[in-house]
Design an enzyme around this catalytic site. Structure first.
Site, PDB file in Angstrom:
ATOM      1  N   LYS A  30     -14.763   7.935  -3.433  1.00 18.91           N
ATOM      2  CA  LYS A  30     -16.015   8.235  -2.714  1.00 18.91           C
ATOM      3  C   LYS A  30     -16.579   9.582  -3.164  1.00 18.91           C
ATOM      4  O   LYS A  30     -17.793   9.730  -3.359  1.00 18.91           O
ATOM      5  CB  LYS A  30     -15.765   8.239  -1.201  1.00 18.91           C
ATOM      6  CG  LYS A  30     -15.362   6.869  -0.658  1.00 18.91           C
ATOM      7  CD  LYS A  30     -14.807   6.920   0.764  1.00 18.91           C
ATOM      8  CE  LYS A  30     -14.074   5.617   1.074  1.00 18.91           C
ATOM      9  NZ  LYS A  30     -13.215   5.711   2.281  1.00 18.91           N
ATOM     10  N   LYS A  77       0.801  14.254   1.058  1.00 16.63           N
ATOM     11  CA  LYS A  77      -0.561  14.552   0.601  1.00 16.63           C
ATOM     12  C   LYS A  77      -0.749  16.052   0.338  1.00 16.63           C
ATOM     13  O   LYS A  77      -1.689  16.466  -0.307  1.00 16.63           O
ATOM     14  CB  LYS A  77      -1.575  14.063   1.623  1.00 16.63           C
ATOM     15  CG  LYS A  77      -1.567  12.531   1.799  1.00 16.63           C
ATOM     16  CD  LYS A  77      -2.599  12.090   2.822  1.00 16.63           C
ATOM     17  CE  LYS A  77      -2.533  10.612   3.159  1.00 16.63           C
ATOM     18  NZ  LYS A  77      -3.234   9.756   2.177  1.00 16.63           N
ATOM     19  N   THR A 117      -8.624   6.374  -1.755  1.00 11.70           N
ATOM     20  CA  THR A 117      -9.961   5.797  -1.898  1.00 11.70           C
ATOM     21  C   THR A 117     -11.006   6.884  -1.632  1.00 11.70           C
ATOM     22  O   THR A 117     -12.129   6.790  -2.128  1.00 11.70           O
ATOM     23  CB  THR A 117     -10.171   4.615  -0.923  1.00 11.70           C
ATOM     24  OG1 THR A 117      -9.674   4.998   0.357  1.00 11.70           O
ATOM     25  CG2 THR A 117      -9.435   3.382  -1.396  1.00 11.70           C
ATOM     26  N   HIS A 168       0.798  -1.231   0.000  1.00  6.63           N
ATOM     27  CA  HIS A 168       0.000   0.000   0.000  1.00  6.63           C
ATOM     28  C   HIS A 168       0.827   1.275   0.000  1.00  6.63           C
ATOM     29  O   HIS A 168       0.302   2.342   0.323  1.00  6.63           O
ATOM     30  CB  HIS A 168      -0.909   0.045   1.231  1.00  6.63           C
ATOM     31  CG  HIS A 168      -1.940  -1.027   1.276  1.00  6.63           C
ATOM     32  ND1 HIS A 168      -3.219  -0.840   0.822  1.00  6.63           N
ATOM     33  CD2 HIS A 168      -1.877  -2.304   1.704  1.00  6.63           C
ATOM     34  CE1 HIS A 168      -3.917  -1.954   0.989  1.00  6.63           C
ATOM     35  NE2 HIS A 168      -3.115  -2.859   1.527  1.00  6.63           N
ATOM     36  N   LYS A 178      -8.357  13.587   4.778  1.00  9.62           N
ATOM     37  CA  LYS A 178      -7.444  12.442   4.697  1.00  9.62           C
ATOM     38  C   LYS A 178      -6.445  12.616   5.820  1.00  9.62           C
ATOM     39  O   LYS A 178      -6.409  13.679   6.452  1.00  9.62           O
ATOM     40  CB  LYS A 178      -6.719  12.401   3.351  1.00  9.62           C
ATOM     41  CG  LYS A 178      -6.119  13.751   2.947  1.00  9.62           C
ATOM     42  CD  LYS A 178      -5.544  13.748   1.541  1.00  9.62           C
ATOM     43  CE  LYS A 178      -6.558  13.897   0.436  1.00  9.62           C
ATOM     44  NZ  LYS A 178      -6.813  12.671  -0.321  1.00  9.62           N
ATOM     45  N   ARG A 179      -5.624  11.590   6.078  1.00  7.74           N
ATOM     46  CA  ARG A 179      -4.597  11.771   7.098  1.00  7.74           C
ATOM     47  C   ARG A 179      -3.700  12.953   6.721  1.00  7.74           C
ATOM     48  O   ARG A 179      -3.521  13.274   5.542  1.00  7.74           O
ATOM     49  CB  ARG A 179      -3.751  10.490   7.229  1.00  7.74           C
ATOM     50  CG  ARG A 179      -4.458   9.397   7.995  1.00  7.74           C
ATOM     51  CD  ARG A 179      -4.712   9.785   9.439  1.00  7.74           C
ATOM     52  NE  ARG A 179      -3.516   9.755  10.226  1.00  7.74           N
ATOM     53  CZ  ARG A 179      -3.212   8.827  11.124  1.00  7.74           C
ATOM     54  NH1 ARG A 179      -4.041   7.832  11.369  1.00  7.74           N
ATOM     55  NH2 ARG A 179      -2.085   8.880  11.807  1.00  7.74           N
TER      56      ARG A 179
HETATM   57  O1  BZD Z   1      -3.716   2.625   1.779  1.00  8.81           O
HETATM   58  C1  BZD Z   1      -3.072   3.788   2.246  1.00  8.81           C
HETATM   59  C2  BZD Z   1      -2.450   4.531   1.076  1.00  8.81           C
HETATM   60  O2  BZD Z   1      -1.766   5.660   1.531  1.00  8.81           O
HETATM   61  C3  BZD Z   1      -3.568   4.944   0.130  1.00  8.81           C
HETATM   62  O3  BZD Z   1      -3.032   5.551  -1.013  1.00  8.81           O
HETATM   63  C4  BZD Z   1      -4.372   3.714  -0.273  1.00  8.81           C
HETATM   64  O4  BZD Z   1      -5.499   4.084  -0.990  1.00  8.81           O
HETATM   65  C5  BZD Z   1      -4.820   2.941   0.956  1.00  8.81           C
HETATM   66  C6  BZD Z   1      -5.523   1.664   0.611  1.00  8.81           C
HETATM   67  O5  BZD Z   1      -4.771   0.921  -0.300  1.00  8.81           O
HETATM   68  N1  BZD Z   1      -2.114   3.407   3.248  1.00  8.81           N
HETATM   69  C7  BZD Z   1      -2.472   3.431   4.536  1.00  8.81           C
HETATM   70  O6  BZD Z   1      -3.587   3.809   4.882  1.00  8.81           O
HETATM   71  N2  BZD Z   1      -1.541   3.006   5.430  1.00  8.81           N
HETATM   72  C8  BZD Z   1      -1.760   2.894   6.746  1.00  8.81           C
HETATM   73  O7  BZD Z   1      -2.797   3.250   7.264  1.00  8.81           O
HETATM   74  C9  BZD Z   1      -0.679   2.329   7.603  1.00  8.81           C
HETATM   75  C10 BZD Z   1      -1.007   1.947   8.879  1.00  8.81           C
HETATM   76  C11 BZD Z   1      -0.026   1.425   9.695  1.00  8.81           C
HETATM   77  C12 BZD Z   1       1.276   1.307   9.237  1.00  8.81           C
HETATM   78  C13 BZD Z   1       1.588   1.696   7.950  1.00  8.81           C
HETATM   79  C14 BZD Z   1       0.609   2.216   7.132  1.00  8.81           C
END
Ligand code: BZD
Length: 830
Positions: free
Chosen positions: A679, A571, A675, A374, A565-566
């Site tokens: 949405k 980002k 994602t 991811h 988003k985070r």
């Molecule tokens: O995963 C996210 C990516 O940043 C997005 O681009 C993607 O759409 C989504 C789904 O594939 N990654 C995360 O959300 N990662 C984490 O939340 C995470 C959590 C713990 C440790 C490392 C990463």
């Protein structure tokens, strides 16, 4: 296209014995019964929480027969299924979803009305299980929803964190984290099974011995253990009578701790030891991109994976099942590297417990796993120090070494003694300390490796794992992410759903490509008007929510421009801020006539990892800019900034349907997929975005004219990086940019204190790792195009409708179909 084989057999499966009849009267009776016998109160004495619990139980009871039936079907007619291994499930509230899946929403609403209860109040009583950070956790939740809806047998395995993602509050504009006690008022959706607790071992050493046949044998002699208690949750398919299971593990101290208390006489120490064991599932790690290498996290990972494999092999599989055929029954899908320790765990089970030879075990193991990556950020790739892993899981470290030796031998066979390559491909990194590269282990073990959007999968092959994709080109594949239309359209956007269903029928909810049938309606003025009314209604509901929840009063009639988003530098929330501050600065400097602008409200929602300084500073800056801009009469009616705290799934469900503009502005090559972008498009927002992640595919689907593209492409980013990037040069040569940055630096947003935001300013001017300044001019341009386009109401609405009509591809049902075809080779059970 999701063909008929994925369609539900019939709307509501025949009611199995014991199911209450789905009538309003029956529902009222059942609800009151639950209120009395489960909550122990009469209707007149009941609290909102009592009523919520009773309503949940009523829904649960209705689904129960279907759940048991699904279980029975799994046992009696087993077919290949999926075990989704994920450290996170960001479920969101359950009540609405479970009502929708069981076809009871309208009945429940009417039944409650008859009891004098407001359904909406009960729904807001539920605290969402925030057992995930962001996209990755939410994706897992969408996937299990889709699998149930498509009648694919699936068990989701994960961790029942006692505290999920922190609750975010703002104090003087700064983020302050509060614990998320989501279980405080009780969770009606879970079923604990302490009698099925699984022992999980840690630490100790291994011993080699030879048995009577002269066969080498390894025994792991651990020195402590905990019990994993399973909690089961229903995962109902949409109106198809199937209910899959999500099984989350909670850590409990074993009796050994009681014995210690007894023996040691040191009560306090012994109780501390118990707390230590139970800490394992205490809290979700809130870091979503930079793994901290914390031992407790490795404990969490092994804990849930060991419980899950044991559970699958000893409780799900029939007794005496020949594990050589394991891959005919199950595929373990690894959601990122977090569960990758399952690979040596399965090897340990097969070799040490089941007596397989190493080669034999490895063949089975390689067929039973697949890995989804991811990320692309190098710092996000998980590695564990060999010292730590060996101390916690000595046998697993031995097996990892053995896997590595076996693999590197294959590499040498293929390439001769290319020691550079061998070192590059080794699971064990030597620098800066000896450590285990979990992504490599996952790639070597997995039957398939996939990225989460076309661009990401390409970059994964070319940049992150090039040696591996050369070695096993056929192993690599793409599955573009998707989102569940049940939660994110049907539930979150009821009025749009009604409009769609009134036009093209209800079939789109589990066959999202059918949204295409809306295309001609984009030309229909009446439909456009109705569509605008839907948006306006959603905005009104959002206004009410933000007023109640956050005391934020949104201006009326504004374009709603949303970035949720985070918070992460890649980002580029800071780029959005630069746009904002530029507009503000240009207006107060008299270079921009506010009367030429549409009213625009910018909504932010973002949590920062508690230890991520730059992210937290950015949150502070957004809040401070909001304070100043919102109070300034000179921009009144034109610019407004809203930053409600604690963005979560529940808030997303309110925000996204109200949005006009979706901000997807990461530096190209950085966002694996995104994602949220999907949405928004599905809810009729237009996207302003870079050529990154799934934005690329969204643009291809909706059409260039209905998407505001800006910024460098990934190859351009790579070129600029290679040439040497100098953010200062952009600042010097662009007066608007300079004006905005200088305004921040001047202390205009920090009561005159120039130090407060100095770290952000100097980072932008000297590092700017994610090249916000390089994309600034192009972004400003695109925003001007947005501004002009929004003024043309009909054109904008037409584009918005086409965004909905053409985004059916981004259903997680389609993603599941791709996984099934390319990776899992499972078949639906009808
Ligand atoms: O995963 C996210 C990516 O940043 C997005 O681009 C993607 O759409 C989504 C789904 O594939 N990654 C995360 O959300 N990662 C984490 O939340 C995470 C959590 C713990 C440790 C490392 C990463």
């Amino acid at each position: 296209h999701i063909g008929p084989q994925w369609a539900p057999t019939h709307p509501v499966a025949k009611a199995p014995v014991g199911t209450p009849p789905p009538t309003v009267d029956g529902f009222v009776k059942e609800f009151l019964h639950e209120l009395n016998s489960n909550q122990g109160v009469s209707l007149s004495d009941s609290s909102v929480n009592d009523q919520y619990m009773a309503l949940a139980s009523t829904v649960r009871n209705y689904l129960m027969a279907r759940w048991l039936e699904t279980e029975r079907g799994n046992r009696e007619n087993p077919s290949k299924g999926v075990a989704y291994l994920s450290a996170e499930y960001l479920l969101g509230r359950q009540l609405g979803n479970n009502l929708l899946s069981s076809g009871l929403i309208d009945i429940a609403e009417e039944a409650l009305k008859q009891c004098g209860i407001d359904f909406a109040v009960l729904r807001s009583q539920e605290v969402e299980p925030g057992l995930g950070n962001g996209g990755l956790g939410r994706l897992a939740a969408c996937f299990i929803d889709s699998l149930a809806t498509m009648s694919v047998p699936c068990i989701g395995y994960g961790i029942r964190y006692e505290y999920g993602i922190f609750r975010q509050t703002f104090v003087d504009g700064r983020q302050v984290e509060q614990p998320d006690s989501w279980l405080a008022l009780g969770c009606p959706w879970e079923f604990a099974h302490p009698e099925h607790g699984v022992q999980v071992n840690f630490g100790g050493r291994t011993e080699k011995s030879t048995d009577e046949q002269g066969k080498e044998k390894t025994t792991w002699i651990p020195d402590w253990n905990v019990i994993g208690v399973p909690y089961n949750y229903m995962v109902p398919g949409y109106l198809n009578g199937r209910v899959n299971t999500l099984r989350l593990w909670s850590a409990q101290a074993t009796k050994a701790f009681d014995l210690q208390i007894f023996n040691s006489g040191d009560y306090a120490t012994a109780v501390r030891a118990q707390t230590f064991a139970e800490n394992i599932s205490k809290v979700l790690y809130p870091e979503d991109s930079t793994p901290q290498g914390k031992e407790l996290r490795l404990q969490q990972q092994y804990f849930f994976v060991a419980c899950s494999l044991h559970d699958y092999i000893h409780h799900v599989l029939p007794e005496g099942f020949d594990l050589h055929q394991l891959d005919e029954r199950i595929i373990f899908q690894l959601n990122d590297t977090h569960p990758v320790i399952a690979v040596p765990e399965l090897m340990r089970i097969l070799v040490d417990e089941e007596g397989f030879g190493f080669e034999e075990a490895w063949e089975v193991t390689q067929r039973c796993f697949a890995y989804t990556c991811h990320t692309l950020l190098p710092e996000a790739l998980e590695v564990w120090p060999v010292e730590m892993l060996g101390r916690l899981l000595p046998r697993h470290l031995e097996l990892i070494y053995a896997i590595n030796d076996h693999f590197l031998e294959q590499v040498r066979e293929r390439y001769g003694n290319d020691e550079m390559r061998v070192r590059r491909m080794s699971i064990i990194a030597e620098h800066p300390e000896r450590s285990v590269r979990m992504a490599y282990l996952a790639t070597i073990a997995g039957s398939k490796v996939n990225g989460v959007a076309a661009l990401h999968s390409q970059l994964l092959r070319d940049k992150v794992l090039p040696d591996f994709s050369e070695f096993w080109p056929e192993k690599f594949t793409n599955v573009t992410n998707g989102v569940t239309p049940r939660r994110f359209v049907r539930l979150a956007n009821r009025s749009l759903s009604t409009l769609i269903s009134d036009s093209i029928g209800k079939g789109w909810v589990n066959n999202l490509e059918r949204l295409r049938e809306l295309e001609p309606y984009a030309e229909d003025p009446d439909f456009r008007k109705a569509f605008r009314e839907v948006k306006a209604g959603n905005k009104q509901r959002l206004s009410k929510l933000l007023a109640d929840r956050d005391e934020i009063v949104l201006p009326e009639g504004h374009m709603l421009d949303v970035m949720v988003k985070r918070l992460h530098e890649y980002k580029r929330q800071s780029l959005k801020l630069l746009h904002l501050v530029t507009l503000y600065n240009e207006i107060i400097e008299g270079r921009l006539d506010p009367d030429t602008l549409q009213g625009r409200t910018m909504v932010f929602g973002a949590k920062a990892a508690p230890g991520y300084k730059m992210a937290k500073d950015t949150i502070h800056l957004i809040n401070k800019v909001a304070e100043v801009v919102n109070a300034d009469e000179r921009v009144k009616g034109k610019l407004f900034i809203a930053f409600p705290a604690n963005y979560n799934v529940t808030l997303a469900e309110k925000l996204i349907p109200a949005a006009d503009l979706s901000e997807q502005i990461s530096l190209a090559g950085m966002e694996a997929s995104g994602t949220g972008n999907m949405k928004f498009a599905l809810n009729g927002a237009l996207t302003i975005g870079t050529d990154d992640g799934a934005n690329v595919e969204i643009r291809e689907h909706v059409g260039d004219e209905h998407f505001f593209l800006f910024g460098m492409t990934e190859p351009e980013v790579a070129d600029l990086g290679a040439k040497g990037y100098d953010p200062g040069s952009y600042y010097e040569s662009d007066p608007r940019l300079k004006g905005a940055i200088d305004l921040i630096a001047s202390g205009a947003f920090s009561g005159g204190d120039r130090r407060t935001f100095e770290p952000i300013v100097s980072n932008l001017l000297t590092q700017d790792r994610f090249m916000a300044l390089a994309d600034y001019a192009s972004y400003m341009d695109a925003q001007e195009r947005v501004e002009a386009y929004y003024a043309d109401e009909d054109a904008w609405t037409r584009s918005a409708i086409l965004n909905v009509a053409r985004s059916g591809y981004f259903s997680s049902d389609r993603s599941m179909k791709d996984y099934i075809r390319e990776i899992w080779h499972t078949t639906p059970v009808l």
